[in-house]
Design a protein around this motif. Structure first.
Motif, PDB file in Angstrom:
ATOM      1  N   GLY A 171      42.302  44.301  35.878  1.00  0.00           N
ATOM      2  CA  GLY A 171      41.673  45.469  36.491  1.00  0.00           C
ATOM      3  C   GLY A 171      42.547  46.687  36.670  1.00  0.00           C
ATOM      4  N   GLY A 172      43.851  46.493  36.824  1.00  0.00           N
ATOM      5  CA  GLY A 172      44.736  47.636  37.010  1.00  0.00           C
ATOM      6  C   GLY A 172      44.381  48.449  38.230  1.00  0.00           C
ATOM      7  N   ASP A 173      44.154  49.760  38.052  1.00  0.00           N
ATOM      8  CA  ASP A 173      43.851  50.643  39.176  1.00  0.00           C
ATOM      9  C   ASP A 173      42.430  50.457  39.709  1.00  0.00           C
ATOM     10  OD1 ASP A 173      46.383  51.727  39.025  1.00  0.00           O
ATOM     11  OD2 ASP A 173      45.757  53.384  37.707  1.00  0.00           O
ATOM     12  N   ASN A 174      41.591  49.746  38.962  1.00  0.00           N
ATOM     13  CA  ASN A 174      40.201  49.536  39.370  1.00  0.00           C
ATOM     14  C   ASN A 174      39.968  48.096  39.823  1.00  0.00           C
ATOM     15  OD1 ASN A 174      39.294  52.231  38.623  1.00  0.00           O
ATOM     16  ND2 ASN A 174      39.539  51.566  36.501  1.00  0.00           N
ATOM     17  N   GLN A 175      40.944  47.528  40.514  1.00  0.00           N
ATOM     18  CA  GLN A 175      40.864  46.119  40.875  1.00  0.00           C
ATOM     19  C   GLN A 175      39.628  45.795  41.715  1.00  0.00           C
ATOM     20  OE1 GLN A 175      44.405  44.603  42.700  1.00  0.00           O
ATOM     21  NE2 GLN A 175      45.700  45.016  40.932  1.00  0.00           N
ATOM     22  N   ALA A 176      39.323  46.625  42.711  1.00  0.00           N
ATOM     23  CA  ALA A 176      38.193  46.314  43.589  1.00  0.00           C
ATOM     24  C   ALA A 176      36.889  46.259  42.808  1.00  0.00           C
ATOM     25  CB  ALA A 176      38.105  47.347  44.711  1.00  0.00           C
ATOM     26  N   ALA A 177      36.666  47.239  41.918  1.00  0.00           N
ATOM     27  CA  ALA A 177      35.435  47.259  41.127  1.00  0.00           C
ATOM     28  C   ALA A 177      35.382  46.078  40.164  1.00  0.00           C
ATOM     29  CB  ALA A 177      35.328  48.572  40.357  1.00  0.00           C
ATOM     30  N   VAL A 178      36.501  45.784  39.473  1.00  0.00           N
ATOM     31  CA  VAL A 178      36.533  44.688  38.507  1.00  0.00           C
ATOM     32  C   VAL A 178      36.319  43.348  39.205  1.00  0.00           C
ATOM     33  CG1 VAL A 178      38.014  43.401  36.897  1.00  0.00           C
ATOM     34  CG2 VAL A 178      37.946  45.906  36.814  1.00  0.00           C
ATOM     35  N   MET A 179      36.954  43.163  40.346  1.00  0.00           N
ATOM     36  CA  MET A 179      36.842  41.875  41.035  1.00  0.00           C
ATOM     37  C   MET A 179      35.468  41.691  41.667  1.00  0.00           C
ATOM     38  SD  MET A 179      40.748  41.640  42.460  1.00  0.00           S
ATOM     39  CE  MET A 179      40.701  40.010  43.179  1.00  0.00           C
ATOM     40  N   ASN A 180      34.824  42.795  42.077  1.00  0.00           N
ATOM     41  CA  ASN A 180      33.449  42.674  42.550  1.00  0.00           C
ATOM     42  C   ASN A 180      32.517  42.348  41.389  1.00  0.00           C
ATOM     43  OD1 ASN A 180      32.550  43.402  45.537  1.00  0.00           O
ATOM     44  ND2 ASN A 180      34.449  44.526  45.104  1.00  0.00           N
ATOM     45  N   PHE A 181      32.765  42.937  40.215  1.00  0.00           N
ATOM     46  CA  PHE A 181      31.973  42.586  39.034  1.00  0.00           C
ATOM     47  C   PHE A 181      32.151  41.117  38.677  1.00  0.00           C
ATOM     48  CE2 PHE A 181      31.994  41.906  34.395  1.00  0.00           C
ATOM     49  CZ  PHE A 181      30.646  42.148  34.130  1.00  0.00           C
ATOM     50  N   LEU A 182      33.386  40.656  38.666  1.00  0.00           N
ATOM     51  CA  LEU A 182      33.649  39.251  38.355  1.00  0.00           C
ATOM     52  C   LEU A 182      32.913  38.332  39.327  1.00  0.00           C
ATOM     53  CD1 LEU A 182      35.280  37.007  36.857  1.00  0.00           C
ATOM     54  CD2 LEU A 182      37.066  37.339  38.576  1.00  0.00           C
ATOM     55  N   ASN A 183      32.985  38.653  40.610  1.00  0.00           N
ATOM     56  CA  ASN A 183      32.382  37.787  41.611  1.00  0.00           C
ATOM     57  C   ASN A 183      30.866  37.915  41.692  1.00  0.00           C
ATOM     58  OD1 ASN A 183      34.458  36.167  43.432  1.00  0.00           O
ATOM     59  ND2 ASN A 183      35.462  38.043  42.725  1.00  0.00           N
ATOM     60  N   LEU A 184      30.313  38.855  40.921  1.00  0.00           N
ATOM     61  CA  LEU A 184      28.876  38.857  40.699  1.00  0.00           C
ATOM     62  C   LEU A 184      28.435  37.512  40.113  1.00  0.00           C
ATOM     63  CD1 LEU A 184      26.068  40.226  40.065  1.00  0.00           C
ATOM     64  CD2 LEU A 184      27.114  41.083  37.984  1.00  0.00           C
ATOM     65  N   PHE A 185      29.279  36.935  39.273  1.00  0.00           N
ATOM     66  CA  PHE A 185      28.939  35.664  38.627  1.00  0.00           C
ATOM     67  C   PHE A 185      29.141  34.477  39.564  1.00  0.00           C
ATOM     68  CE2 PHE A 185      29.649  38.745  35.354  1.00  0.00           C
ATOM     69  CZ  PHE A 185      28.583  38.516  34.495  1.00  0.00           C
ATOM     70  N   PHE A 186      29.920  34.683  40.636  1.00  0.00           N
ATOM     71  CA  PHE A 186      29.922  33.695  41.707  1.00  0.00           C
ATOM     72  C   PHE A 186      28.529  33.620  42.330  1.00  0.00           C
ATOM     73  CE2 PHE A 186      29.979  33.093  46.316  1.00  0.00           C
ATOM     74  CZ  PHE A 186      30.521  31.819  46.409  1.00  0.00           C
ATOM     75  N   GLY A 187      27.912  34.796  42.553  1.00  0.00           N
ATOM     76  CA  GLY A 187      26.562  34.821  43.100  1.00  0.00           C
ATOM     77  C   GLY A 187      25.562  34.150  42.181  1.00  0.00           C
ATOM     78  N   LEU A 188      25.712  34.357  40.865  1.00  0.00           N
ATOM     79  CA  LEU A 188      24.820  33.700  39.911  1.00  0.00           C
ATOM     80  C   LEU A 188      24.977  32.183  39.973  1.00  0.00           C
ATOM     81  CD1 LEU A 188      25.073  35.991  36.752  1.00  0.00           C
ATOM     82  CD2 LEU A 188      23.015  35.517  38.092  1.00  0.00           C
ATOM     83  N   GLY A 189      26.228  31.727  40.057  1.00  0.00           N
ATOM     84  CA  GLY A 189      26.466  30.296  40.174  1.00  0.00           C
ATOM     85  C   GLY A 189      25.890  29.733  41.454  1.00  0.00           C
ATOM     86  N   GLY A 190      26.073  30.485  42.554  1.00  0.00           N
ATOM     87  CA  GLY A 190      25.522  30.044  43.824  1.00  0.00           C
ATOM     88  C   GLY A 190      24.010  30.025  43.833  1.00  0.00           C
ATOM     89  N   LEU A 191      23.392  30.934  43.096  1.00  0.00           N
ATOM     90  CA  LEU A 191      21.940  30.943  42.964  1.00  0.00           C
ATOM     91  C   LEU A 191      21.471  29.767  42.118  1.00  0.00           C
ATOM     92  CD1 LEU A 191      19.759  34.070  42.248  1.00  0.00           C
ATOM     93  CD2 LEU A 191      19.380  31.965  40.977  1.00  0.00           C
ATOM     94  N   ALA A 192      22.223  29.468  41.046  1.00  0.00           N
ATOM     95  CA  ALA A 192      21.798  28.436  40.098  1.00  0.00           C
ATOM     96  C   ALA A 192      21.727  27.050  40.723  1.00  0.00           C
ATOM     97  CB  ALA A 192      22.743  28.419  38.892  1.00  0.00           C
ATOM     98  N   THR A 193      22.715  26.698  41.556  1.00  0.00           N
ATOM     99  CA  THR A 193      22.784  25.322  42.065  1.00  0.00           C
ATOM    100  C   THR A 193      21.563  24.931  42.900  1.00  0.00           C
ATOM    101  OG1 THR A 193      25.192  25.272  41.979  1.00  0.00           O
ATOM    102  CG2 THR A 193      24.138  23.721  43.465  1.00  0.00           C
ATOM    103  N   PRO A 194      21.230  25.645  43.980  1.00  0.00           N
ATOM    104  CA  PRO A 194      20.045  25.234  44.739  1.00  0.00           C
ATOM    105  C   PRO A 194      18.741  25.434  43.974  1.00  0.00           C
ATOM    106  CG  PRO A 194      20.966  27.254  45.638  1.00  0.00           C
ATOM    107  CD  PRO A 194      21.940  26.753  44.631  1.00  0.00           C
TER     108      PRO A 194
END
Length: 376
Positions: free
Chosen positions: A118-141
């Motif tokens: 991410g470099g200088d845009n770490q917060a935006a990149v890491m929030n984008f990455l963790n969007l897929f945490f939400g997808l995984g959390g949605l998928a399981t239940p």
């Protein structure tokens, strides 16, 4: 390919983060588990997360990302293949400890990799990455409620297969390695541990993870105790909370061009306190869904934004610092689950009182973030 590998790892972590809360109703029926035993199982997972996150950072800072990520995925796959063969409470505790260890490694490794990209845009990149945490959390239940009809065995095997595929991809991708001689030395460790910002960030994540995992692990049982059918309760978790996390991480991206990451954390904490309180006050499935969805939206930016702040402050030893801060989050998982289980006792209806811990910790998180703004 690096982004793809990190996305898959975080997606797998999202699935296992939602795993315990999803399979607890089935396991509780099969083995007659009490809320106190559920709390101990969650504690075992929390201890595993602490072990994984704390130990993997120095390895990544000195040896690179691939060894850590491959190890974490292998432990997750092993735990998921073994869990359906559990013979009782003791086996479940051991397998959740193993699952947690792999998860701790993955969340530290994947977020450190995102910080590197991410470099200088770490917060935006890491929030984008963790969007897929939400997808995984949605998928399981969602899978549990609609595809495998609440079968913890089928759910574990499906997730294990996906984890194995992700492991194969990580093993084949070339990942960054640190410059020669870089790693955690005595002097860098002293500088890192002596910075008060590190410990304030630890406190933020301790309080936040206590709240998030409180929802993942305990919300379905609380809703069931209020008279909501099990399938409906699992869909509220998946299409409410997990979907809220997903939407929140999409919606938060424009905010980083207008607000500092610390301000985003303060706003999120205030909204968390309000939404989690109201989610506990209703027995109506529709109202519960709305409150839980908004709680997910409020919580969405906190975890990745906190880790992004950590990576920015401690760039030379980012994986180690992220691992320490993440570990404090898993301490929150373990402590909050034990407190919630103890307050609830053997009566599932006692969860309503115990879960008031969530809005209380949200308010404390706001206070700690305001202090952090003054010491950076």
């Amino acid at each position: 390919m690096l982004i793809t590998a990190a996305i898959l790892a975080i997606f797998v972590y999202g699935m296992i983060a939602a795993m315990l809360g999803t399979i607890l109703p089935d396991l509780s029926k099969r083995f007659n588990l009490t809320p106190k035993q559920n709390g101990t199982i969650a504690l075992a997972q929390g201890i595993g997360l602490m072990i994984g996150s704390l130990c993997i950072g120095p390895l990544i800072d000195s040896q690179g990302f691939k060894p850590g990520l491959v190890l974490g995925l292998a432990l997750i796959a092993l735990a998921l293949y073994l869990l359906p063969s559990a013979k009782g409470y003791g086996n479940i505790v051991v397998f959740l400890l193993l699952l947690g260890t792999g998860g701790g490694i993955i969340v530290t490794g994947a977020n450190a990799l995102a910080a590197n990209i991410g470099g200088d845009n770490q917060a935006a990149v890491m929030n984008f990455l963790n969007l897929f945490f939400g997808l995984g959390g949605l998928a399981t239940p969602f899978i549990a409620a609609n595809l495998v009809r609440g079968s913890s065995t089928r759910l574990c095997y499906l997730t294990a297969i996906l984890t194995t595929i992700t492991l194969a991809i990580h093993a084949s991708v070339t990942m960054p390695t640190p410059p020669a001689g870089q790693g955690l030395s005595l002097s860098t460790a002293s500088t890192l541990l002596g910075n008060p910002a590190l410990w304030l960030l630890c406190a933020v994540l301790f309080l936040y993870v206590s709240c998030e995992v409180g929802v993942w692990n305990w919300l379905p049982r609380h809703l069931i105790a209020q008279g909501i059918p099990e399938g409906r309760a699992l869909n509220i978790l998946s299409l409410g909370f997990a979907l809220g996390l997903l939407v929140g991480r999409i919606a938060v991206a424009p905010l980083f061009g207008m607000l500092t990451p610390q301000t985003v954390l303060v706003i999120a904490g205030i909204l968390m306190a309000v939404t989690t309180y109201f989610a506990l006050q209703t027995r109506k499935p529709g109202v519960a869904w709305g409150a839980v969805f908004l709680a997910g939206v409020a919580m969405a930016p906190v975890f990745p934004t906190t880790l992004a702040i950590t990576g920015g402050i401690f760039s030379a030893t980012a994986a180690t610092a992220i691992g320490i801060v993440a570990t404090s989050g898993w301490v929150g998982l373990a402590v909050s689950s034990r407190i919630i289980g103890a307050v609830a006792g053997d009566d599932p209806k006692g969860l309503k009182k115990a879960l008031l811990l969530l809005p209380a910790f949200s308010i404390l998180m706001v206070v700690v973030t305001l202090v952090l703004r003054g010491v950076e």
